[in-house]
Write a protein that holds these residues in place. Structure first.
Motif, PDB file in Angstrom:
ATOM      1  N   ARG A   1      22.627 -89.077  22.397  1.00 60.22           N
ATOM      2  CA  ARG A   1      21.247 -88.638  22.206  1.00 60.22           C
ATOM      3  C   ARG A   1      20.851 -88.757  20.737  1.00 60.22           C
ATOM      4  O   ARG A   1      19.727 -89.147  20.408  1.00 60.22           O
ATOM      5  CB  ARG A   1      21.100 -87.194  22.686  1.00 60.22           C
ATOM      6  CG  ARG A   1      19.668 -86.701  22.697  1.00 60.22           C
ATOM      7  CD  ARG A   1      19.564 -85.278  23.129  1.00 60.22           C
ATOM      8  NE  ARG A   1      20.053 -84.325  22.145  1.00 60.22           N
ATOM      9  CZ  ARG A   1      19.413 -84.031  21.016  1.00 60.22           C
ATOM     10  NH1 ARG A   1      18.272 -84.598  20.726  1.00 60.22           N
ATOM     11  NH2 ARG A   1      19.928 -83.178  20.166  1.00 60.22           N
TER      12      ARG A   1
ATOM     13  N   PHE B   1       9.807-101.782  25.164  1.00 57.96           N
ATOM     14  CA  PHE B   1      10.034-102.278  26.515  1.00 57.96           C
ATOM     15  C   PHE B   1       9.028-103.338  26.914  1.00 57.96           C
ATOM     16  O   PHE B   1       8.031-103.575  26.248  1.00 57.96           O
ATOM     17  CB  PHE B   1       9.977-101.121  27.503  1.00 57.96           C
ATOM     18  CG  PHE B   1      10.975-100.039  27.206  1.00 57.96           C
ATOM     19  CD1 PHE B   1      12.294-100.182  27.603  1.00 57.96           C
ATOM     20  CD2 PHE B   1      10.612 -98.913  26.490  1.00 57.96           C
ATOM     21  CE1 PHE B   1      13.218 -99.202  27.328  1.00 57.96           C
ATOM     22  CE2 PHE B   1      11.540 -97.928  26.205  1.00 57.96           C
ATOM     23  CZ  PHE B   1      12.846 -98.076  26.630  1.00 57.96           C
TER      24      PHE B   1
ATOM     25  N   ASP C   1       6.845-103.471  29.555  1.00 60.94           N
ATOM     26  CA  ASP C   1       5.507-103.168  30.036  1.00 60.94           C
ATOM     27  C   ASP C   1       4.869-102.019  29.263  1.00 60.94           C
ATOM     28  O   ASP C   1       5.109-100.856  29.563  1.00 60.94           O
ATOM     29  CB  ASP C   1       5.558-102.823  31.527  1.00 60.94           C
ATOM     30  CG  ASP C   1       4.167-102.780  32.121  1.00 60.94           C
ATOM     31  OD1 ASP C   1       3.195-102.849  31.345  1.00 60.94           O
ATOM     32  OD2 ASP C   1       4.054-102.668  33.344  1.00 60.94           O
TER      33      ASP C   1
ATOM     34  N   ARG D   1      25.555 -93.898  38.139  1.00 57.77           N
ATOM     35  CA  ARG D   1      25.805 -94.949  39.131  1.00 57.77           C
ATOM     36  C   ARG D   1      26.322 -96.234  38.515  1.00 57.77           C
ATOM     37  O   ARG D   1      26.240 -97.292  39.114  1.00 57.77           O
ATOM     38  CB  ARG D   1      24.500 -95.237  39.877  1.00 57.77           C
ATOM     39  CG  ARG D   1      24.194 -94.179  40.885  1.00 57.77           C
ATOM     40  CD  ARG D   1      22.712 -94.127  41.171  1.00 57.77           C
ATOM     41  NE  ARG D   1      22.407 -92.854  41.810  1.00 57.77           N
ATOM     42  CZ  ARG D   1      22.420 -92.676  43.115  1.00 57.77           C
ATOM     43  NH1 ARG D   1      22.705 -93.658  43.902  1.00 57.77           N
ATOM     44  NH2 ARG D   1      22.146 -91.482  43.629  1.00 57.77           N
TER      45      ARG D   1
ATOM     46  N   LEU E   1      21.753 -98.227  24.496  1.00 54.17           N
ATOM     47  CA  LEU E   1      21.194 -96.885  24.292  1.00 54.17           C
ATOM     48  C   LEU E   1      21.597 -95.936  25.421  1.00 54.17           C
ATOM     49  O   LEU E   1      21.095 -94.824  25.511  1.00 54.17           O
ATOM     50  CB  LEU E   1      19.671 -96.962  24.205  1.00 54.17           C
ATOM     51  CG  LEU E   1      19.128 -97.124  22.796  1.00 54.17           C
ATOM     52  CD1 LEU E   1      17.619 -97.123  22.803  1.00 54.17           C
ATOM     53  CD2 LEU E   1      19.637 -96.011  21.906  1.00 54.17           C
TER      54      LEU E   1
ATOM     55  N   ARG F   1      19.830 -92.234  19.642  1.00 53.27           N
ATOM     56  CA  ARG F   1      18.561 -92.727  20.155  1.00 53.27           C
ATOM     57  C   ARG F   1      17.416 -92.379  19.219  1.00 53.27           C
ATOM     58  O   ARG F   1      17.293 -91.246  18.783  1.00 53.27           O
ATOM     59  CB  ARG F   1      18.266 -92.120  21.525  1.00 53.27           C
ATOM     60  CG  ARG F   1      19.208 -92.589  22.608  1.00 53.27           C
ATOM     61  CD  ARG F   1      18.933 -91.822  23.879  1.00 53.27           C
ATOM     62  NE  ARG F   1      19.813 -92.269  24.964  1.00 53.27           N
ATOM     63  CZ  ARG F   1      20.064 -91.539  26.039  1.00 53.27           C
ATOM     64  NH1 ARG F   1      19.511 -90.344  26.175  1.00 53.27           N
ATOM     65  NH2 ARG F   1      20.855 -91.992  26.973  1.00 53.27           N
ATOM     66  N   GLY F   2      16.593 -93.339  18.953  1.00 49.63           N
ATOM     67  CA  GLY F   2      15.425 -93.083  18.113  1.00 49.63           C
ATOM     68  C   GLY F   2      15.750 -93.120  16.638  1.00 49.63           C
ATOM     69  O   GLY F   2      14.973 -93.632  15.849  1.00 49.63           O
TER      70      GLY F   2
ATOM     71  N   MET G   1      13.985 -98.588  20.756  1.00 56.13           N
ATOM     72  CA  MET G   1      13.782 -99.634  21.749  1.00 56.13           C
ATOM     73  C   MET G   1      12.317 -99.765  22.127  1.00 56.13           C
ATOM     74  O   MET G   1      11.601 -98.765  22.210  1.00 56.13           O
ATOM     75  CB  MET G   1      14.611 -99.277  22.984  1.00 56.13           C
ATOM     76  CG  MET G   1      14.648-100.357  24.026  1.00 56.13           C
ATOM     77  SD  MET G   1      16.116-100.199  25.070  1.00 56.13           S
ATOM     78  CE  MET G   1      15.871-101.591  26.153  1.00 56.13           C
TER      79      MET G   1
ATOM     80  N   LEU H   1      20.750 -96.147  28.469  1.00 53.85           N
ATOM     81  CA  LEU H   1      19.551 -95.855  29.262  1.00 53.85           C
ATOM     82  C   LEU H   1      19.674 -96.307  30.712  1.00 53.85           C
ATOM     83  O   LEU H   1      18.788 -96.085  31.509  1.00 53.85           O
ATOM     84  CB  LEU H   1      18.320 -96.518  28.638  1.00 53.85           C
ATOM     85  CG  LEU H   1      17.850 -95.911  27.332  1.00 53.85           C
ATOM     86  CD1 LEU H   1      16.706 -96.713  26.751  1.00 53.85           C
ATOM     87  CD2 LEU H   1      17.439 -94.465  27.524  1.00 53.85           C
TER      88      LEU H   1
ATOM     89  N   SER I   1       4.858 -97.691  29.785  1.00 56.42           N
ATOM     90  CA  SER I   1       5.916 -97.089  28.972  1.00 56.42           C
ATOM     91  C   SER I   1       5.457 -95.884  28.157  1.00 56.42           C
ATOM     92  O   SER I   1       6.264 -95.252  27.496  1.00 56.42           O
ATOM     93  CB  SER I   1       6.527 -98.135  28.036  1.00 56.42           C
ATOM     94  OG  SER I   1       7.200 -99.112  28.793  1.00 56.42           O
ATOM     95  N   LEU I   2       4.162 -95.597  28.172  1.00 54.18           N
ATOM     96  CA  LEU I   2       3.674 -94.400  27.477  1.00 54.18           C
ATOM     97  C   LEU I   2       3.273 -93.367  28.525  1.00 54.18           C
ATOM     98  O   LEU I   2       2.735 -93.717  29.576  1.00 54.18           O
ATOM     99  CB  LEU I   2       2.469 -94.759  26.599  1.00 54.18           C
ATOM    100  CG  LEU I   2       2.807 -95.567  25.348  1.00 54.18           C
ATOM    101  CD1 LEU I   2       1.564 -96.250  24.798  1.00 54.18           C
ATOM    102  CD2 LEU I   2       3.419 -94.661  24.287  1.00 54.18           C
TER     103      LEU I   2
END
Lengths: 323, 331, 346
Positions: free
Chosen positions: C89, C100, C102, C62, C55, C92-93, C98, C57, C106-107
């Motif tokens: 972009r 995650f 935790d 880097r 994605l 995505r969605g 995706m 992300l 994540s919200l």
């Protein structure tokens, strides 16, 4: 034989702190709410349960890192419930703890030599052959290179740090160790190394363990007996083989059936008991049996009467309608 | 929520009461006769005695305090007969040095300080937050380096140096901003002159605050950008400006409310250095002068006012924070 | 079968002051509609980096990406490695969603569940606010959140961990994506809640015929939900095959080591666990030969190649079953039978 540790009706409640807006003290979190058990010399008692069940609090209260709210704790037959923190020091050489997080439980500014030597220093004991020699023997024993005596914790991996923590806790050859999730922060291949190490140390020194974990397979591997906790209470306590082969408490059964097994055929065929809903708040636990809100066998009686731990074969079960 | 506000206001009242008692008590221990301070060097005993009665210094301490306290709500009468006068409510006492009701003195000084503080606040929020966001978005670029230099200078230059440098170079040497001889002008009377009058003080005051806010904003935005919920926002397919504005800034800047509120409250008590450099007749200079002159009623009133502002701003900031962060609101 | 994802020879490198970290070192995999492909490995194996790069992300500034990540959409294939930011972009969605590890963090703590769900829906579908809200309630209901009408107005901190992961799933699926990437979706949850979430994911997969790319370290979870498995070690896939291949006929020594390291609830007795000695290599200075050689108990039995100097290739030893090892296949089959999960005999 006198048990190493005996706990009678132990409770530990935490008062709720006011938050930013509401100032009322809202009540107590009943983290540990009346548990009783014994641990024999050389025995490992596993303690399992989901987060918030009180297992970590129980472990810390038993060695008096927390003051118990009620109940009694005996160590080698002596009542240590009311012993003051200062007087506890003489007991500390006989009881130790290993923490979950190998990253935050070691002082980053101390060399590992100093960390492992701390118990000698605190107890004012000079081991035979000097502290350094004793520390290096310990390092070798737990699988660390003794030449790394002067290194700092950040130079070690998670598994090695857990070995440092273990070396520190066995330095004074304690009779009882609380191992609080000692392997849950580690990768499986490293986890196996640490479990084997703990196994070996127990055989060698004959110490007793209270092994706290959420991973039922790890607990099964290492424990002689297992206690299952839910909302601050023990639901079932039984010899390991009995508990895993024939769980009597519905919660134990559900817990075991929820653990995914690394075996695809077993996964395809087995029946899974799905508990609905979440853990109720330990501030306001359900009346009667604390598990009644999620139990598929719950009857009216379960909502009123709190079941007591009763003997079924070799197991003790707190349930009105055991399996 | 309403009961919470009521409770907080009650606490505020108690705190202010304690502050007033404390300040009153301190004055009782000072080795001065307040009545003797009411006239100049050539005070005669009978004048002192008359003033003592006129200003109520002859009464017991607790009664004086009671009169002061009730004066806030109902006003206060001084003297008798033809010499009688009244400081109407809310009366904070009478300055025998300046021969005026303290409330009237504050009414003159407060708008100056308020204009100074509000203007500077707006300026430093714009510069500090703006520069902080830019530095965070273009991390390790020349913009970021520039902002670091700005932060370094801003936090290390004292206000009196900044102020004097600005005054010397912008007004005295180059006359970019003309010198003002008219004194304070309200924004409602002449906005243009008002802005010219306050421009340098605003810049001076906002300079070091901007630097602090730049540094805070930069690190808050960078830290928040690494949060899991920001990764979730990207994963939704949001445009980068939405991720920045709606998700990152909201979380990064909420704590700034507290910082800004308390900094602002501190300034309302009087920005003594800035007001002195630019000769602004604000609260800061007023209290400084009062301390120098042993003008005790004014010192008492300004102390109490500053305390009241801090206590009230604290409440405002907490309420604002509750609006911004649902975790505080519901809990 | 519909192909949804093709990863071809993906390399992900993070340049650091100490040297390049080769987080992913040439991995290839495919994902079809309706199947669950797992990537298993320990920390530092590169599994999470792989999933994040699908994605885009990861920190794009880097990181150096080489290779190809083809996402097949209804409108054709898009290569995530080479496409523009805007194309990425739009994937995505809508095409790829995706969830995650935790759910607690994540919200966004400041926005209501409804706000966050509606935002995810409207960025793709351009629906009205009212329709979006209706859709949110529908989705919350679908993922098993009681009283969705009421809860849609609540904030993340009012939900338990399991409920938050349900919300994350609802948010991920709100635009009917064809691919769901689940990065350690149950690691932070308790076992009873984990069982609920895994069951939910399986049901939703059946209903929507999604392809799920599951990233996990838990071999139990893999056995429960995966169809095909990729075992990763030090940035490389060391074994690939069906779940049965991996658990009953493992061919890579690392897989065998992993399987024998886990204590099982269905007693193997309480003998010693056969732990893998040592630690994974540093990703900055990977060994010249096989990355696992220094920990491998079979390295001395290899004939004709040197594990220390020759890097083995991923070879199809059996149809659909790949492994990366120099040891003779017959020897590995014998060894694998010893380490295999017990259920295979039954």
């Amino acid at each position: 034989m006198t048990p190493i540790v005996k706990v009678e009706n132990l409770t530990k409640h935490f008062p709720i702190k006011k938050n930013a807006l509401a100032r009322r003290a809202a009540g107590n979190v009943k983290a540990v709410d009346g548990i009783s058990f014994e641990i024999a010399p050389g025995e490992t008692l596993g303690m399992v349960g989901e987060s918030g069940c009180g297992k970590t609090t129980a472990g810390r209260t038993i060695i008096k890192l927390y003051e118990p709210t009620g109940g009694k704790i005996f160590f080698e037959g002596e009542d240590i419930t009311k012993v003051s923190p200062a007087a506890m020091r003489s007991y500390r050489s006989k009881m130790q703890i290993i923490f979950q997080d190998p990253f935050s439980s070691l002082n980053p500014r101390h060399t590992i030599g100093r960390i492992i030597a701390a118990p000698f220093e605190i107890q004012n004991i000079t081991p035979e052959g000097g502290v350094k020699r004793a520390v290096q023997t310990l390092m070798e024993r737990v699988g660390l290179n003794p030449e790394h005596y002067n290194r700092f914790p950040h130079e070690f991996s998670g598994g090695q740090r857990q070995r440092i923590g273990i070396a520190r806790s066995i330095a004074l050859k304690p009779k009882f160790i609380v191992a609080d999730e000692p392997v849950s922060a580690l990768d499986v291949s490293i986890q196996a190394q640490i479990i084997n190490l703990l196994d070996d140390l127990q055989t060698e020194f004959g110490m007793s363990f209270l092994f706290i974990a959420h991973d039922l397979s790890v607990v099964q591997h290492i424990s002689d007996r297992v206690a299952v906790m839910y909302l601050g209470k023990i639901m079932e306590i039984a010899p390991t083989t009995d508990l895993y082969a024939a769980p009597h408490h519905p919660y134990t059964k559900a817990l075991l059936s929820a653990v995914p097994v690394p075996d695809p055929n077993t996964e395809r065929t087995r029946e899974r008991i799905l508990l609905h809903g979440d853990l109720p708040s330990p501030m306001n636990p359900p009346s009667g049996c604390v598990f009644n809100t999620r139990c598929w066998k719950a009857q009216d009686r379960c909502r009123i009467d709190e079941p007591e731990l009763l003997q079924i074969g070799a197991s003790s079960v707190a349930c009105h309608f055991p399996e | 929520m309403i009961s919470y506000i009521a409770r907080r206001l009650m606490y505020a009242a108690v705190i202010l009461l304690l502050v007033s008692i404390a300040v009153y008590a301190i004055f009782q221990f000072l080795p001065f006769d307040p009545a003797a301070l009411t006239c100049g060097k050539n005070c005669r005993p009978n004048l002192i005695a008359a003033n003592r009665v006129r200003l109520g210094f002859d009464k017991p301490v607790w009664e004086q305090y009671w009169l002061f306290l009730t004066g806030i709500f109902v006003g206060r009468d001084y003297g008798v007969g033809s010499a009688a006068f009244t400081c109407p409510a809310p009366s904070l006492g009478y300055s025998f040095r300046q021969n005026a009701c303290v409330t009237d003195l504050i009414k003159q000084a407060l708008p100056v300080t308020l204009s100074l503080a509000i203007g500077a606040l707006i300026l430093w929020l714009i510069v500090g937050i703006g520069l902080g966001i830019l530095a965070a978005r273009f991390k390790d670029s020349p913009i970021d380096t520039g902002s670091t230099v700005f932060v370094l200078i801003g936090t290390s230059l004292p206000t009196f140096v900044t102020g004097l440098l600005l005054l010397i170079y912008l007004t005295l040497k180059n006359n970019i901003i003309p010198l003002n001889f008219d004194g304070y002008i309200s924004i409602f009377d002449n906005p243009a002159k008002f802005f010219i009058y306050f421009l340098l003080p605003w810049i001076t005051l906002a300079f070091s605050f901007s630097a602090i806010y730049t540094r805070y904003t930069r690190s808050a935005v960078i830290e928040t950008s690494g949060e899991d919920y920001i990764r979730t926002a990207w994963a939704k397919g949001l445009k980068s400006k939405v991720v920045l504005r709606k998700h990152t800034l909201r979380a990064a800047l909420a704590p700034l409310t507290t910082m800004a509120g308390l900094d602002f409250a501190g300034l309302l008590g009087g920005a003594i250095l800035t007001e002195t450099i630019f000769d602004l007749p604000g609260l800061g200079r007023m209290s400084l002068k009062a301390v120098n002159d042993f003008d005790l009623p004014v010192v008492l009133a300004t102390t109490l006012l500053a305390a009241a502002i801090v206590v009230i701003m604290n409440l405002v900031v907490d309420l604002l924070y509750a609006v911004l962060d649902p975790r505080v609101r519901v809990g | 079968m519909t192909r949804l994802l093709d990863i071809n020879d993906l390399h992900v490198t993070f340049p650091t002051e100490d040297g390049d970290v080769k987080a992913v070192d040439g991995i290839s995999l495919t994902l079809d509609a309706g199947e669950t492909v797992a990537i298993v490995g320990e920390s530092g194996s590169g599994k999470t980096v792989t999933s994040l790069s699908v994605l885009g992300l990861h920190n794009r500034k880097r990181t150096r990406l080489n290779g190809e990540i083809l996402v097949h959409t209804e409108a054709g294939a898009v290569d995530v490695v080479s496409c523009s930011d805007e194309e990425l972009r739009k994937l995505r969605g809508s095409a790829v969603a995706m969830i995650f590890q935790d759910p607690m963090s994540s919200l966004h703590p400041y926005y209501s569940i409804g706000n966050q769900l509606a935002e995810a829906y409207r960025v793709v579908s351009k629906a009205s606010k009212k329709d979006a809200l209706k859709r949110c309630v529908e989705m919350l209901d679908l993922v098993g959140i009681p009283e969705p009408q009421k809860r849609v107005k609540e904030y993340p901190h009012q939900f338990s961990g399991g409920m938050r992961q349900r919300v994350m799933i609802a948010m991920a699926l709100i635009n009917n994506p064809r691919i769901l990437i689940a990065d350690e979706p149950t690691t932070a949850l308790d076992v009873t809640v984990q069982a609920q979430i895994l069951t939910l994911l399986k049901e939703l997969q059946r209903e929507f015929n999604m392809g799920i790319l599951l990233i996990t370290h838990d071999l139990g979870v893999v056995a429960e939900v995966a169809d095909r498995v990729n075992v990763m070690y030090a940035g490389k896939v060391v074994e690939r095959g069906s779940v049965d291949d991996i658990y009953y006929r493992p061919l890579a020594p690392y897989t065998m080591g992993l399987l024998s390291s886990i204590p099982s609830v269905y007693g193997k007795g309480t003998g010693r666990l056969s732990a893998i000695p040592g630690q994974p290599p540093s990703l900055i200075s990977l060994p010249e030969g096989c990355s696992f050689a220094s920990r491998c108990s079979f390295a001395s039995q290899v004939v004709g190649a040197s594990c220390a100097t020759d890097a083995p290739h991923l070879i199809e030893d059996e149809p659909g079953h790949f492994a990366r090892c120099h040891l003779a296949l017959a020897d590995r089959r014998t060894a694998g039978a010893k380490f295999a999960a017990k259920g295979g005999n039954a």
